[in-house]
Design a protein around this motif. Structure first.
Motif, short mmCIF file in Angstrom:
data_model
loop_
_atom_site.label_atom_id
_atom_site.label_comp_id
_atom_site.label_asym_id
_atom_site.label_seq_id
_atom_site.Cartn_x
_atom_site.Cartn_y
_atom_site.Cartn_z
N GLU A 76 7.80 1.76 -3.60
CA GLU A 76 8.56 1.83 -4.85
C GLU A 76 7.60 2.22 -5.96
N ARG A 100 -1.16 1.54 3.35
CA ARG A 100 -0.62 0.68 2.28
C ARG A 100 -1.67 0.43 1.21
N ARG A 155 11.70 5.01 1.75
CA ARG A 155 11.65 4.14 2.91
C ARG A 155 11.45 5.06 4.11
N THR A 204 6.16 3.11 -9.79
CA THR A 204 6.38 2.60 -11.16
C THR A 204 7.02 3.68 -12.02
N SER A 233 5.01 -0.32 -7.65
CA SER A 233 5.37 -1.68 -8.04
C SER A 233 5.60 -2.51 -6.79
N ALA A 234 5.99 -1.85 -5.70
CA ALA A 234 6.12 -2.52 -4.41
C ALA A 234 5.64 -1.55 -3.34
N CYS A 235 4.86 -2.04 -2.40
CA CYS A 235 4.39 -1.20 -1.31
C CYS A 235 4.19 -2.10 -0.10
N THR A 236 5.15 -2.06 0.81
CA THR A 236 5.11 -3.00 1.94
C THR A 236 5.38 -2.26 3.25
#
Ligand SMILES: [Zn+2]
Length: 270
Positions: A237, A29, A14, A239, A159-162
């Motif tokens: 995040e 992103r 983060r 993988t 798995s998450a990228c915001t």
């Protein structure tokens, strides 16, 4: 541009980027999701399959297993010198698997894949692939290669990228009487009283729900909720195929390469 890390462990990062536009934040992103290469199984040669799943179904499941990736040891097949469809040691990693359920039902897991190069292996050994009933057998070879998320989601390193705008909450203490009514309505519990004054803690956790303003009885409300147009909080995040920091680093490198490529084209046409 400034960058500060808020939280960092192997798979989750983060961080805050300041002094950039939303367009740049979005470019970062999208590059992380679509352009950073990772390893994934792309070819499966089934020698024997008496399980209940079709060969295609199994191949699809193998493709989605996240694999640890070594970007220094491997190169993208289209950039490899071998120019071979089958690939070579620089652009392909192979696995074998041979399992037979003897007298009881056996679950085949990702960890049952035997890698030829131990540095390229499933991130988790406990991903179930198929169940074999007694007497059923699975024998296959699988080949992994580097690829990009823009081609198939199995090559996506995240798995998450915001990202979100950095929230700003200001309280006009001359108009706030410190009744504290708003405190209990903040779903993230970000408001508190300090020396009889309303203060905000962890402003980056604010979801901009504006419940504090809606529940305030003062008119006009002394609380103002907004966001900064030049500060962004990212959550990356992984993988598990690459460390989260490496994903950001690699994405920044890709953007840099694209920018110099564009400059070169402009120079050549000038
Ligand atoms: Zn090659």
């Amino acid at each position: 541009m400034e960058l500060s890390v808020i939280k960092k462990d192997k798979d989750v990062l983060r961080f805050m980027v300041s002094g950039v536009t939303a367009a740049f934040a979005n470019a970062l992103r999208r590059t992380m999701m679509a352009e950073v290469p990772t390893m994934a199984i792309d070819d499966v040669i089934v020698i024997e399959n008496t399980s209940v799943l079709f060969d295609e179904f199994l191949a699809h499941r193998f493709g989605l297993i996240p694999l640890t990736t070594d970007l220094d040891a491997y190169t993208l097949p289209e950039k490899c010198d071998c120019k071979s469809e089958l690939g070579c040691n620089r652009c392909r990693a192979s696995f074998t698997m041979e399992i037979e359920a003897k007298d009881k039902t056996t679950t085949v897991y990702s960890g049952d894949l035997e890698p030829d190069n131990p540095s390229i292996r499933p991130v988790s050994e406990k991903i179930p692939i198929v169940k074999l009933a007694p007497g059923q057998k699975l024998k296959l070879e699988a080949y992994a290669k580097l690829g990009r998320g823009q081609e198939h989601a199995k090559w996506q390193p995240v798995s998450a990228c915001t990202y979100k705008y950095l929230p700003t909450v200001s309280i006009d203490t001359s108009k706030c009487d410190g009744c504290g009514d708003c405190i209990k309505y903040c779903p993230k519990c970000l408001l508190e009283m300090k020396d009889k004054k309303l203060v905000v803690k962890d402003v980056e956790e604010c979801t901009l729900c504006t419940q504090c303003i809606k529940r305030c009885s003062k008119e006009p409300c002394p609380i103002k909720v907004g966001w900064s147009e030049t500060d962004f909080i990212f959550l990356v995040e992984s993988t598990g195929s690459l460390p989260a920091t490496k994903i950001v680093e690699e994405a920044a490198k890709q953007i840099g390469e694209k920018a110099s490529e564009l400059l070169q084209i402009l120079k050549d046409t000038a």
